[in-house]
Design a protein around this motif. Structure first.
Motif, PDB file in Angstrom:
ATOM      1  N   ILE A  68     -29.465  13.049  -9.685  1.00 12.90           N
ATOM      2  CA  ILE A  68     -28.765  14.223  -9.141  1.00 12.90           C
ATOM      3  C   ILE A  68     -27.852  14.824 -10.210  1.00 12.90           C
ATOM      4  O   ILE A  68     -27.822  16.042 -10.423  1.00 12.90           O
ATOM      5  N   PHE A  69     -27.130  13.960 -10.896  1.00 14.30           N
ATOM      6  CA  PHE A  69     -26.207  14.382 -11.938  1.00 14.30           C
ATOM      7  C   PHE A  69     -26.942  15.130 -13.045  1.00 14.30           C
ATOM      8  O   PHE A  69     -26.504  16.187 -13.515  1.00 14.30           O
ATOM      9  N   GLY A  70     -28.087  14.582 -13.451  1.00 11.98           N
ATOM     10  CA  GLY A  70     -28.876  15.238 -14.482  1.00 11.98           C
ATOM     11  C   GLY A  70     -29.342  16.618 -14.057  1.00 11.98           C
ATOM     12  O   GLY A  70     -29.319  17.567 -14.850  1.00 11.98           O
ATOM     13  N   ASP A  71     -29.740  16.743 -12.809  1.00 10.72           N
ATOM     14  CA  ASP A  71     -30.167  18.051 -12.292  1.00 10.72           C
ATOM     15  C   ASP A  71     -29.011  19.052 -12.330  1.00 10.72           C
ATOM     16  O   ASP A  71     -29.186  20.213 -12.712  1.00 10.72           O
ATOM     17  N   LEU A  72     -27.817  18.600 -11.922  1.00  9.51           N
ATOM     18  CA  LEU A  72     -26.657  19.487 -11.915  1.00  9.51           C
ATOM     19  C   LEU A  72     -26.269  19.903 -13.330  1.00  9.51           C
ATOM     20  O   LEU A  72     -25.947  21.075 -13.582  1.00  9.51           O
ATOM     21  N   MET A  73     -26.313  18.951 -14.256  1.00 14.09           N
ATOM     22  CA  MET A  73     -25.972  19.262 -15.644  1.00 14.09           C
ATOM     23  C   MET A  73     -26.988  20.222 -16.243  1.00 14.09           C
ATOM     24  O   MET A  73     -26.635  21.163 -16.963  1.00 14.09           O
ATOM     25  N   TYR A  95     -19.510  18.241 -14.175  1.00 13.38           N
ATOM     26  CA  TYR A  95     -19.072  16.843 -14.103  1.00 13.38           C
ATOM     27  C   TYR A  95     -18.045  16.671 -12.980  1.00 13.38           C
ATOM     28  O   TYR A  95     -18.150  15.752 -12.155  1.00 13.38           O
ATOM     29  N   LEU A  96     -17.064  17.554 -12.951  1.00 12.55           N
ATOM     30  CA  LEU A  96     -16.043  17.480 -11.902  1.00 12.55           C
ATOM     31  C   LEU A  96     -16.648  17.705 -10.522  1.00 12.55           C
ATOM     32  O   LEU A  96     -16.302  16.998  -9.561  1.00 12.55           O
ATOM     33  N   ALA A  97     -17.542  18.671 -10.422  1.00 13.49           N
ATOM     34  CA  ALA A  97     -18.155  18.984  -9.128  1.00 13.49           C
ATOM     35  C   ALA A  97     -18.957  17.799  -8.610  1.00 13.49           C
ATOM     36  O   ALA A  97     -18.926  17.477  -7.414  1.00 13.49           O
ATOM     37  N   PHE A  98     -19.681  17.145  -9.494  1.00 15.86           N
ATOM     38  CA  PHE A  98     -20.476  15.990  -9.085  1.00 15.86           C
ATOM     39  C   PHE A  98     -19.579  14.867  -8.566  1.00 15.86           C
ATOM     40  O   PHE A  98     -19.855  14.270  -7.519  1.00 15.86           O
ATOM     41  N   ASP A 121     -35.216   2.156 -16.065  1.00 13.22           N
ATOM     42  CA  ASP A 121     -35.216   3.413 -15.307  1.00 13.22           C
ATOM     43  C   ASP A 121     -33.812   4.005 -15.238  1.00 13.22           C
ATOM     44  O   ASP A 121     -33.622   5.226 -15.359  1.00 13.22           O
ATOM     45  N   LEU A 122     -32.831   3.134 -15.039  1.00 15.02           N
ATOM     46  CA  LEU A 122     -31.445   3.583 -14.971  1.00 15.02           C
ATOM     47  C   LEU A 122     -30.998   4.122 -16.328  1.00 15.02           C
ATOM     48  O   LEU A 122     -30.329   5.156 -16.408  1.00 15.02           O
ATOM     49  N   ALA A 123     -31.381   3.440 -17.396  1.00 12.59           N
ATOM     50  CA  ALA A 123     -31.018   3.887 -18.739  1.00 12.59           C
ATOM     51  C   ALA A 123     -31.631   5.249 -19.039  1.00 12.59           C
ATOM     52  O   ALA A 123     -30.978   6.127 -19.622  1.00 12.59           O
ATOM     53  N   LEU A 124     -32.878   5.441 -18.641  1.00 13.40           N
ATOM     54  CA  LEU A 124     -33.553   6.716 -18.880  1.00 13.40           C
ATOM     55  C   LEU A 124     -32.845   7.851 -18.151  1.00 13.40           C
ATOM     56  O   LEU A 124     -32.625   8.925 -18.713  1.00 13.40           O
ATOM     57  N   SER A 129     -28.741  12.937 -18.722  1.00  6.65           N
ATOM     58  CA  SER A 129     -27.549  13.762 -18.571  1.00  6.65           C
ATOM     59  C   SER A 129     -26.726  13.774 -19.854  1.00  6.65           C
ATOM     60  O   SER A 129     -26.168  14.816 -20.240  1.00  6.65           O
ATOM     61  N   ARG A 130     -26.660  12.657 -20.542  1.00 10.07           N
ATOM     62  CA  ARG A 130     -25.960  12.634 -21.829  1.00 10.07           C
ATOM     63  C   ARG A 130     -26.655  13.558 -22.826  1.00 10.07           C
ATOM     64  O   ARG A 130     -26.013  14.248 -23.619  1.00 10.07           O
ATOM     65  N   GLY A 131     -27.986  13.559 -22.761  1.00 14.55           N
ATOM     66  CA  GLY A 131     -28.750  14.402 -23.663  1.00 14.55           C
ATOM     67  C   GLY A 131     -28.479  15.878 -23.445  1.00 14.55           C
ATOM     68  O   GLY A 131     -28.464  16.671 -24.397  1.00 14.55           O
ATOM     69  N   ILE A 132     -28.260  16.272 -22.205  1.00 16.00           N
ATOM     70  CA  ILE A 132     -27.953  17.676 -21.908  1.00 16.00           C
ATOM     71  C   ILE A 132     -26.625  18.067 -22.534  1.00 16.00           C
ATOM     72  O   ILE A 132     -26.492  19.140 -23.143  1.00 16.00           O
TER      73      ILE A 132
END
Length: 204
Positions: A68-73, A95-98, A121-124, A129-132
């Motif tokens: 979800i976080f990755g999608d938002l970012m 980040y704050l919104a999430f 899977d968790l690491a990926l 999101s870090r990559g974004i």
């Protein structure tokens, strides 16, 4: 209590949602498998049909949160922002919104002590999101001469740490719920000071 997991045909997700509510109230390590089962309306034995134990249940909650976080970012970064600076600032606000909207996921992701190395899977999902944020930093840093340009990983890590600190201190009610400024303003000001120091924003 009705057995909602069976009734809806998705016991695994019912258990994750029960865990998220418990995480919000008690923290990632403050509940038992039996409590999660009770909240989902099933017996403790039913949990082990889908999860090896509490850590696996928390890991699934964290995995869903990272997605979800990755999608938002991704949305914040790519949503028609007019400049690299606007896109970069948008990721901080995301980040704050999430953290506000998905507190259980947030706590499972960042406060549970899960090992990313032990869960590919968790690491990926976490690296996405870090990559974004790194992409946003890389695009913004192109305005700095190459010989003075910080690595995008360092640049983005500083902003990640700043965002995380604002969330922890001022956006989740403890201990800084009565801060004199809204979290968004604190983060925006902090990012502004940082970017001015790098020469990316002209002094006021």
């Amino acid at each position: 209590m009705p057995k909602r997991g069976y009734h809806h045909g998705n016991l695994k997700q019912a258990l994750v949602e029960a865990a998220l509510k418990l995480i919000e109230g008690k923290g990632p390590t403050g509940f038992t498998v039996a409590e999660a089962a009770k909240h989902a309306g099933v017996t403790p034995a039913a949990v082990y049909r889908h999860f090896e134990g509490r850590e696996a249940l928390i890991a699934e909650a964290a995995l869903q949160g990272h997605r979800i976080f990755g999608d938002l970012m991704e949305h914040a970064y790519a949503d028609g922002q007019p400049t690299a600076l606007a896109a970069f600032e948008a990721t901080g606000r995301a980040y704050l919104a999430f953290a506000r909207k998905f507190p259980g996921h947030y706590m499972a992701m960042f406060e549970s002590g899960l090992s990313l190395q032990a869960n590919p899977d968790l690491a990926l999902a976490a690296n996405r999101s870090r990559g974004i944020l790194e992409r946003a930093a890389e695009a913004l840093s192109q305005h700095i001469p190459a010989d003075k340009r910080p690595p995008a990983t360092m640049f983005s890590s500083h902003i990640w740490a700043m965002s995380h600190g604002v969330v922890e201190l001022f956006a989740r009610g403890s201990p800084g719920a009565k801060a004199p400024f809204p979290p968004e303003e604190l983060l925006e000001a902090g990012i502004g000071i940082y970017l001015r120091g790098l020469g990316l924003i002209k002094p006021d």
